[in-house]
Design a protein around this motif. Sequence first.
Motif, PDB file in Angstrom:
ATOM      1  N   ALA A 242       0.843  -1.194   0.000  1.00  0.00           N
ATOM      2  CA  ALA A 242       0.000   0.000   0.000  1.00  0.00           C
ATOM      3  C   ALA A 242       0.878   1.243   0.000  1.00  0.00           C
ATOM      4  CB  ALA A 242      -0.910  -0.007   1.227  1.00  0.00           C
ATOM      5  N   PRO A 243       0.379   2.366  -0.546  1.00  0.00           N
ATOM      6  CA  PRO A 243       1.197   3.583  -0.644  1.00  0.00           C
ATOM      7  C   PRO A 243       1.724   4.073   0.695  1.00  0.00           C
ATOM      8  CG  PRO A 243      -0.769   3.778  -2.005  1.00  0.00           C
ATOM      9  CD  PRO A 243      -0.929   2.533  -1.201  1.00  0.00           C
ATOM     10  N   ASP A 244       0.996   3.806   1.796  1.00  0.00           N
ATOM     11  CA  ASP A 244       1.436   4.297   3.093  1.00  0.00           C
ATOM     12  C   ASP A 244       2.162   3.228   3.905  1.00  0.00           C
ATOM     13  OD1 ASP A 244      -0.749   2.680   3.500  1.00  0.00           O
ATOM     14  OD2 ASP A 244      -1.672   3.953   5.032  1.00  0.00           O
ATOM     15  N   ALA A 245       2.406   2.077   3.298  1.00  0.00           N
ATOM     16  CA  ALA A 245       3.021   0.963   4.024  1.00  0.00           C
ATOM     17  C   ALA A 245       4.543   1.076   4.023  1.00  0.00           C
ATOM     18  CB  ALA A 245       2.599  -0.365   3.411  1.00  0.00           C
ATOM     19  N   ASN A 246       5.142   0.563   5.063  1.00  0.00           N
ATOM     20  CA  ASN A 246       6.599   0.469   5.149  1.00  0.00           C
ATOM     21  C   ASN A 246       7.034  -0.821   4.462  1.00  0.00           C
ATOM     22  OD1 ASN A 246       9.272   0.259   5.815  1.00  0.00           O
ATOM     23  ND2 ASN A 246       8.994   0.502   8.021  1.00  0.00           N
ATOM     24  N   PRO A 247       7.773  -0.736   3.338  1.00  0.00           N
ATOM     25  CA  PRO A 247       8.167  -1.950   2.623  1.00  0.00           C
ATOM     26  C   PRO A 247       9.388  -2.632   3.225  1.00  0.00           C
ATOM     27  CG  PRO A 247       9.005  -0.037   1.472  1.00  0.00           C
ATOM     28  CD  PRO A 247       8.212   0.487   2.650  1.00  0.00           C
ATOM     29  N   TRP A 248       9.963  -2.050   4.252  1.00  0.00           N
ATOM     30  CA  TRP A 248      11.193  -2.566   4.837  1.00  0.00           C
ATOM     31  C   TRP A 248      10.918  -3.233   6.182  1.00  0.00           C
ATOM     32  CZ3 TRP A 248      13.369   3.020   4.278  1.00  0.00           C
ATOM     33  CH2 TRP A 248      13.557   3.318   2.918  1.00  0.00           C
ATOM     34  N   THR A 249      11.805  -4.113   6.590  1.00  0.00           N
ATOM     35  CA  THR A 249      11.700  -4.741   7.901  1.00  0.00           C
ATOM     36  C   THR A 249      13.045  -4.657   8.606  1.00  0.00           C
ATOM     37  OG1 THR A 249      12.230  -6.934   7.002  1.00  0.00           O
ATOM     38  CG2 THR A 249       9.899  -6.342   7.168  1.00  0.00           C
ATOM     39  N   LEU A 260      18.392  -5.401   8.287  1.00  0.00           N
ATOM     40  CA  LEU A 260      17.503  -4.458   7.606  1.00  0.00           C
ATOM     41  C   LEU A 260      17.253  -4.974   6.195  1.00  0.00           C
ATOM     42  CD1 LEU A 260      16.019  -1.730   7.480  1.00  0.00           C
ATOM     43  CD2 LEU A 260      18.212  -0.672   6.838  1.00  0.00           C
ATOM     44  N   THR A 261      16.028  -5.400   5.917  1.00  0.00           N
ATOM     45  CA  THR A 261      15.671  -5.959   4.616  1.00  0.00           C
ATOM     46  C   THR A 261      14.972  -4.883   3.801  1.00  0.00           C
ATOM     47  OG1 THR A 261      15.412  -8.148   5.606  1.00  0.00           O
ATOM     48  CG2 THR A 261      14.439  -7.806   3.434  1.00  0.00           C
ATOM     49  N   MET A 262      15.511  -4.585   2.613  1.00  0.00           N
ATOM     50  CA  MET A 262      15.018  -3.478   1.780  1.00  0.00           C
ATOM     51  C   MET A 262      14.804  -3.973   0.352  1.00  0.00           C
ATOM     52  SD  MET A 262      17.624  -0.517   3.206  1.00  0.00           S
ATOM     53  CE  MET A 262      16.506   0.883   3.068  1.00  0.00           C
ATOM     54  N   PRO A 263      13.666  -4.591   0.051  1.00  0.00           N
ATOM     55  CA  PRO A 263      13.431  -5.143  -1.283  1.00  0.00           C
ATOM     56  C   PRO A 263      13.211  -4.084  -2.357  1.00  0.00           C
ATOM     57  CG  PRO A 263      11.473  -5.381   0.064  1.00  0.00           C
ATOM     58  CD  PRO A 263      12.553  -4.878   0.970  1.00  0.00           C
ATOM     59  N   THR A 264      12.963  -2.843  -1.953  1.00  0.00           N
ATOM     60  CA  THR A 264      12.775  -1.779  -2.942  1.00  0.00           C
ATOM     61  C   THR A 264      13.152  -0.439  -2.336  1.00  0.00           C
ATOM     62  OG1 THR A 264      11.186  -0.658  -4.396  1.00  0.00           O
ATOM     63  CG2 THR A 264      10.354  -1.438  -2.290  1.00  0.00           C
ATOM     64  N   TRP A 265      13.596   0.478  -3.195  1.00  0.00           N
ATOM     65  CA  TRP A 265      13.746   1.881  -2.831  1.00  0.00           C
ATOM     66  C   TRP A 265      12.806   2.724  -3.692  1.00  0.00           C
ATOM     67  CZ3 TRP A 265      19.806   2.677  -2.335  1.00  0.00           C
ATOM     68  CH2 TRP A 265      20.249   2.012  -1.184  1.00  0.00           C
ATOM     69  N   GLY A 266      11.829   2.087  -4.286  1.00  0.00           N
ATOM     70  CA  GLY A 266      10.879   2.777  -5.157  1.00  0.00           C
ATOM     71  C   GLY A 266       9.765   3.406  -4.341  1.00  0.00           C
ATOM     72  N   LEU A 267      10.049   4.560  -3.773  1.00  0.00           N
ATOM     73  CA  LEU A 267       9.129   5.182  -2.821  1.00  0.00           C
ATOM     74  C   LEU A 267       8.679   6.571  -3.245  1.00  0.00           C
ATOM     75  CD1 LEU A 267      11.083   4.069   0.365  1.00  0.00           C
ATOM     76  CD2 LEU A 267       8.972   3.089  -0.511  1.00  0.00           C
ATOM     77  N   TYR A 268       8.789   6.885  -4.539  1.00  0.00           N
ATOM     78  CA  TYR A 268       8.410   8.215  -5.006  1.00  0.00           C
ATOM     79  C   TYR A 268       6.931   8.504  -4.805  1.00  0.00           C
ATOM     80  CZ  TYR A 268      12.998   8.410  -7.159  1.00  0.00           C
ATOM     81  OH  TYR A 268      14.358   8.405  -7.357  1.00  0.00           O
ATOM     82  N   ASN A 269       6.102   7.506  -4.967  1.00  0.00           N
ATOM     83  CA  ASN A 269       4.663   7.686  -4.859  1.00  0.00           C
ATOM     84  C   ASN A 269       4.152   7.276  -3.487  1.00  0.00           C
ATOM     85  OD1 ASN A 269       3.176   8.902  -6.883  1.00  0.00           O
ATOM     86  ND2 ASN A 269       2.026   7.062  -7.368  1.00  0.00           N
ATOM     87  N   ASP A 273       6.752   7.944   5.508  1.00  0.00           N
ATOM     88  CA  ASP A 273       7.854   8.872   5.794  1.00  0.00           C
ATOM     89  C   ASP A 273       9.126   8.065   6.010  1.00  0.00           C
ATOM     90  OD1 ASP A 273       9.504  10.949   6.463  1.00  0.00           O
ATOM     91  OD2 ASP A 273       8.297  11.674   8.148  1.00  0.00           O
ATOM     92  N   TRP A 274       9.658   7.569   4.903  1.00  0.00           N
ATOM     93  CA  TRP A 274      10.803   6.665   4.991  1.00  0.00           C
ATOM     94  C   TRP A 274      12.066   7.351   5.494  1.00  0.00           C
ATOM     95  CZ3 TRP A 274      15.082   7.764   2.033  1.00  0.00           C
ATOM     96  CH2 TRP A 274      14.904   8.598   0.929  1.00  0.00           C
ATOM     97  N   LYS A 275      12.222   8.625   5.204  1.00  0.00           N
ATOM     98  CA  LYS A 275      13.423   9.335   5.656  1.00  0.00           C
ATOM     99  C   LYS A 275      13.482   9.380   7.176  1.00  0.00           C
ATOM    100  CE  LYS A 275      13.948  12.237   1.543  1.00  0.00           C
ATOM    101  NZ  LYS A 275      14.022  13.631   1.025  1.00  0.00           N
ATOM    102  N   ALA A 276      12.363   9.753   7.800  1.00  0.00           N
ATOM    103  CA  ALA A 276      12.328   9.825   9.257  1.00  0.00           C
ATOM    104  C   ALA A 276      12.491   8.436   9.865  1.00  0.00           C
ATOM    105  CB  ALA A 276      11.022  10.471   9.721  1.00  0.00           C
TER     106      ALA A 276
END
Length: 495
Positions: A242-249, A260-269, A273-276
């Motif tokens: 979902a657009p507001d979901a955190n894709p990382w664990t 830290l598992t990061m399957p994507t950095w595609g967060l433009y849309n 608040d991934w930066k925070a």
Amino acid sequence: MTLLHRRQLCQLSAAFVASAAIPGSALARTDDNLVSDDWSDDVAILRSAWQTLHPGLYRYSTPDQITARLDDLALAWTAPATFRQRFLALSRVTASVQCGHTYPNPYNARAVVRDRLYPDRALVPFRFRWIDSAMVVTHDDEGQGRFAPGTIITAIDGVPTSELLARLIPLARADGTSIGKRISLMEVRGEDRYETFDIHLPLVLPVRDSARFTLADGTVVAAPLFTLTQRQAGLPASASTAPDANPWTLATGDDGIARLTMPTWGLYNSTFDWKAWLAGVMDALASSQSRGLIVDLRGNEGGADCGDIILSRLLVRDLALPRDPSWVRYRKAPEALLPHLDTWDRSFFDWGDQAVASDERPGFFRLVRDGDGASDTVIRAEGQRFAGPVAVICDASTSSATFAFCRTVKDNGLATLIGQTTGGNRRGINGGAFAFLRLPTSGIEVDLPLIAGFPLTPQPDAAILPDLAVSTTARDIARGLDPQMAAATAHILSR
């Protein structure tokens, strides 16, 4: 240079796809009847767009080579052929540019085109990886027990899988001569709604409804094939967030190692608040008693520069990274092409004073916007520094922004790379801004990158080698083992 990948392009262009005109009569047919319509006008549009807009068109090919390939495509698109035969001819040409962002993108295609790319039943009923030119099952989608994880498939309908892979590799998009990236794209991992392999297998092997799968012990298993709907129904939740979901664990094990598992950095849309979140995670790790940090980037084709926040917490002092100058082929896109071009920011079609002519690269304009003209990218040392050992797990998927991150951590000794050779290429990447070229007669869309980075000094046609190469075997898959994570864990514990 910030780079997007196919899933972001899908999200950003969805409105354009929905509002686009319905394709011509050639696409009204959804069977394998011969298409007799002359599509050569589409090739003329593709030729014009590439020659005037594509900044990396001649990075690996000469103008004469590109001209010859497009001439051959025009002939192929004039003679009667099935839709898939014509799509196959186009795929060969786009892949020959050796650009990971130049290809007919199913995410940006109209539904009627996607329907023709995915015949009713032509998808293998399992997920798999390529190991030594054989398919090794990673997940049994069929659920009948015939394709358990670790099962080795050596042939489909009597055609050796090694031969199938050889047919598929020239159709895959990748930067430069990277074989690993091309092989990775021709796997079915359950990471995408539209798998590259699923599109291209029917182009090189006319399977439909069912197929015979030869196993390593010689057993032949006849099994029904899947539809796209069946494939997508079995995807893990991580394939579509979902657009507001955190894709990382983030998880810390009993061994004290944070993973830290990061399957994507595609967060433009994304509204997340991934930066925070990421800054908070890194600062918390720095003040904790974590034994070390493992960053898992497998399957991550890039996106935003998320890695900069991680880097900022690993640095003792600010780090200045040489910036590849950004170049474009035009100041203003030709008016004749505009009806065929979509994008999410129309300013891409008129750079104005941001595009500066330079004797350094004749036929190009130096792009000076949002820091593109700066000689260095400076990563600031911010927040609380994490002083523990760091391992980054990479594979052939890691490209664009994740490629740049892996290059930075390796070149500056900030972390240990573990796994497989990355995607991407040291000679530079095309991306940063994109157009969606819609060919009116065929209805096919081709992604067109508009900005290219060219290194200041000669670089090899190569990606990033891991510090510690770790492969996966069929036995690992059968036993449910993760050798890359195990190696990263052992590395951290040995420090």
